[in-house]
Design a protein around this motif. Structure first.
Motif, PDB file in Angstrom:
ATOM      1  N   PRO A 155      34.990  42.495  34.741  1.00 28.87           N
ATOM      2  CA  PRO A 155      35.385  41.089  34.865  1.00 28.87           C
ATOM      3  C   PRO A 155      36.190  40.594  33.658  1.00 28.87           C
ATOM      4  O   PRO A 155      37.188  39.875  33.818  1.00 28.87           O
ATOM      5  CB  PRO A 155      34.046  40.346  34.974  1.00 28.87           C
ATOM      6  N   TYR A 156      35.778  40.996  32.478  1.00 26.30           N
ATOM      7  CA  TYR A 156      36.487  40.582  31.263  1.00 26.30           C
ATOM      8  C   TYR A 156      37.894  41.182  31.237  1.00 26.30           C
ATOM      9  O   TYR A 156      38.871  40.496  30.940  1.00 26.30           O
ATOM     10  CB  TYR A 156      35.693  41.022  30.031  1.00 26.30           C
ATOM     11  N   VAL A 157      37.997  42.451  31.564  1.00 25.36           N
ATOM     12  CA  VAL A 157      39.295  43.125  31.604  1.00 25.36           C
ATOM     13  C   VAL A 157      40.216  42.450  32.614  1.00 25.36           C
ATOM     14  O   VAL A 157      41.399  42.196  32.340  1.00 25.36           O
ATOM     15  CB  VAL A 157      39.111  44.625  31.925  1.00 25.36           C
ATOM     16  N   ALA A 158      39.691  42.142  33.786  1.00 26.85           N
ATOM     17  CA  ALA A 158      40.491  41.469  34.816  1.00 26.85           C
ATOM     18  C   ALA A 158      40.969  40.112  34.317  1.00 26.85           C
ATOM     19  O   ALA A 158      42.132  39.735  34.524  1.00 26.85           O
ATOM     20  CB  ALA A 158      39.679  41.305  36.096  1.00 26.85           C
ATOM     21  N   SER A 159      40.084  39.379  33.666  1.00 29.85           N
ATOM     22  CA  SER A 159      40.456  38.034  33.190  1.00 29.85           C
ATOM     23  C   SER A 159      41.552  38.109  32.140  1.00 29.85           C
ATOM     24  O   SER A 159      42.489  37.296  32.140  1.00 29.85           O
ATOM     25  CB  SER A 159      39.227  37.307  32.628  1.00 29.85           C
ATOM     26  N   LYS A 160      41.465  39.074  31.242  1.00 25.82           N
ATOM     27  CA  LYS A 160      42.443  39.151  30.156  1.00 25.82           C
ATOM     28  C   LYS A 160      43.776  39.743  30.630  1.00 25.82           C
ATOM     29  O   LYS A 160      44.837  39.366  30.118  1.00 25.82           O
ATOM     30  CB  LYS A 160      41.869  39.955  28.982  1.00 25.82           C
ATOM     31  N   HIS A 161      43.750  40.658  31.595  1.00 24.87           N
ATOM     32  CA  HIS A 161      45.010  41.073  32.217  1.00 24.87           C
ATOM     33  C   HIS A 161      45.672  39.870  32.893  1.00 24.87           C
ATOM     34  O   HIS A 161      46.901  39.716  32.855  1.00 24.87           O
ATOM     35  CB  HIS A 161      44.765  42.185  33.247  1.00 24.87           C
ATOM     36  N   GLY A 162      44.855  39.027  33.502  1.00 26.84           N
ATOM     37  CA  GLY A 162      45.381  37.817  34.122  1.00 26.84           C
ATOM     38  C   GLY A 162      46.009  36.868  33.119  1.00 26.84           C
ATOM     39  O   GLY A 162      47.057  36.266  33.388  1.00 26.84           O
ATOM     40  N   VAL A 163      45.389  36.731  31.967  1.00 27.10           N
ATOM     41  CA  VAL A 163      45.947  35.870  30.915  1.00 27.10           C
ATOM     42  C   VAL A 163      47.320  36.384  30.486  1.00 27.10           C
ATOM     43  O   VAL A 163      48.270  35.603  30.302  1.00 27.10           O
ATOM     44  CB  VAL A 163      44.991  35.793  29.706  1.00 27.10           C
ATOM     45  N   ASN A 164      47.444  37.694  30.345  1.00 25.06           N
ATOM     46  CA  ASN A 164      48.748  38.254  29.975  1.00 25.06           C
ATOM     47  C   ASN A 164      49.786  38.001  31.065  1.00 25.06           C
ATOM     48  O   ASN A 164      50.960  37.724  30.775  1.00 25.06           O
ATOM     49  CB  ASN A 164      48.618  39.753  29.690  1.00 25.06           C
TER      50      ASN A 164
END
Length: 256
Positions: A155-164
Motif C-alpha cells: 500500500p505504501y509503495v502504491a501510494s508513493k508511486h502515485g505521488v510521483n
C-alpha cells in the motif's frame, strides 16, 4: 540573499521529522511559514522553534485526507500571508508491513487516503491559489518506494508511486502558468516513521541504524535536514528550470 526571502511557504506534516526540518529550513532561508499537522503539540513546537530563531510562522491543524480541512488550511494561509508561493506536501503514514494478500483493506485505504488522496487534495487547493498570484513552486514528498518496490509495503509503495505520477502530471499541466511541481524521494531517513518500519521488520531485534545503514551505499541513513535542503532549493528561483522531476535523495540506494 536567502533562497526564499519574503516568500510564504506551507509545509504539511511538519510537527516532526522531514516536515519540521523543512519548515525550519524555509524560515532560515527567509520565508514566512505555515506549519500544519494533525499533531497540535508537535506543530506548535515547530512554530516555537522557528520563532526562537527569529522567523515568522503559525500553526494550522489539518487532516489532509479531508478536502474541507485542506481548503481551510490554504484559506488560512492566504488570510495571514496574502499569497502562497511555496508548498511542501510532506504529510504521510507508513502502515503495516505484511505480504500483499495479508494487507487489511482498512490499512490500504488509510494509506491511500493520506499519502495519495491527501497529496491530490493539497495540489488542487495550492495550485488554485498559485494561479491567482502568477505561479509558485510545490514539492511533494514521495520516497524511494515511489521508484522501486519493497516487499511487505504494497500500500505504501502504491501510494508513493502515485505521488510521483501526480507530480509529473501537475508539472505538465501548469508549467506554462508559472507553477513548478517536483517530488523528492528520500531513502532511509532518521525519523519516527523509519523507526516504526524497523521495529516491525525486526521485532526490535535490531536498531534502525543497524538494519538500515548497510542498505545505503553511502554507509548510513540520512537526516531530515539533508532532505530539507533539497526541498527549499526546489522551491527557490535557483531551481527555475526544474519541474516534473522525481528526485532520489537516498545515499545511493536506488543506484544499486
Amino acid at each position: 540573499m536567502d533562497m526564499v526571502s519574503e516568500k510564504s511557504a506551507l509545509v504539511t506534516g511538519s510537527a516532526a521529522g522531514i516536515g519540521r526540518a523543512a519548515a525550519l529550513a524555509f524560515a532560515a532561508e527567509g520565508a514566512r511559514v505555515v506549519v500544519s499537522d494533525v499533531d497540535i503539540e508537535g506543530g506548535e513546537q515547530t512554530v516555537a522553534m522557528i520563532e526562537e530563531r527569529g522567523g515568522e510562522a503559525f500553526f494550522v491543524k489539518a487532516d489532509i485526507s479531508l478536502p474541507e480541512e485542506v481548503d481551510a488550511l490554504v484559506a488560512r494561509t492566504i488570510e495571514r500571508f496574502g499569497r502562497l508561493d511555496c508548498a511542501c506536501n510532506n504529510a504521510g503514514i507508513e502502515g503495516k508491513i505484511l505480504p500483499l494478500v495479508e494487507q487489511p483493506l482498512d490499512n490500504f485505504d488509510r494509506i491511500i487516503a493520506v499519502n495519495l488522496r491527501g497529496t491530490f487534495l493539497c495540489l488542487q487547493a495550492e495550485i488554485r491559489q498559485m494561479l491567482k498570484h502568477g505561479g509558485g513552486s510545490i514539492v511533494n514528498l514521495a520516497s524511494v518506494a515511489g521508484l522501486i518496490g519493497f516487499p511487505g509495503l504494497a500500500p505504501y509503495v502504491a501510494s508513493k508511486h502515485g505521488v510521483n505520477g501526480l507530480t509529473k502530471n501537475a508539472a505538465l499541466e501548469y508549467g506554462k502558468q508559472g507553477i513548478r511541481v517536483n517530488a523528492v524521494c528520500p531513502g532511509g531517513v532518521d525519523t519516527r516513521m523509519l523507526d516504526s518500519l524497523a521495529e516491525q521488520a525486526t521485532g526490535g531485534a535490531m536498531t534502525t541504524r543497524e538494519m538500515m545503514n548497510p542498505l545505503h551505499p553511502i554507509g548510513r541513513i540520512g537526516t531530515p535536514e539533508e532532505i530539507a535542503e533539497l526541498i527549499v532549493w526546489l522551491c527557490s528561483d535557483r531551481a527555475s528550470f526544474v519541474t516534473g522531476a522525481n528526485i532520489p535523495v537516498d545515499g545511493g540506494f536506488v543506484a544499486q
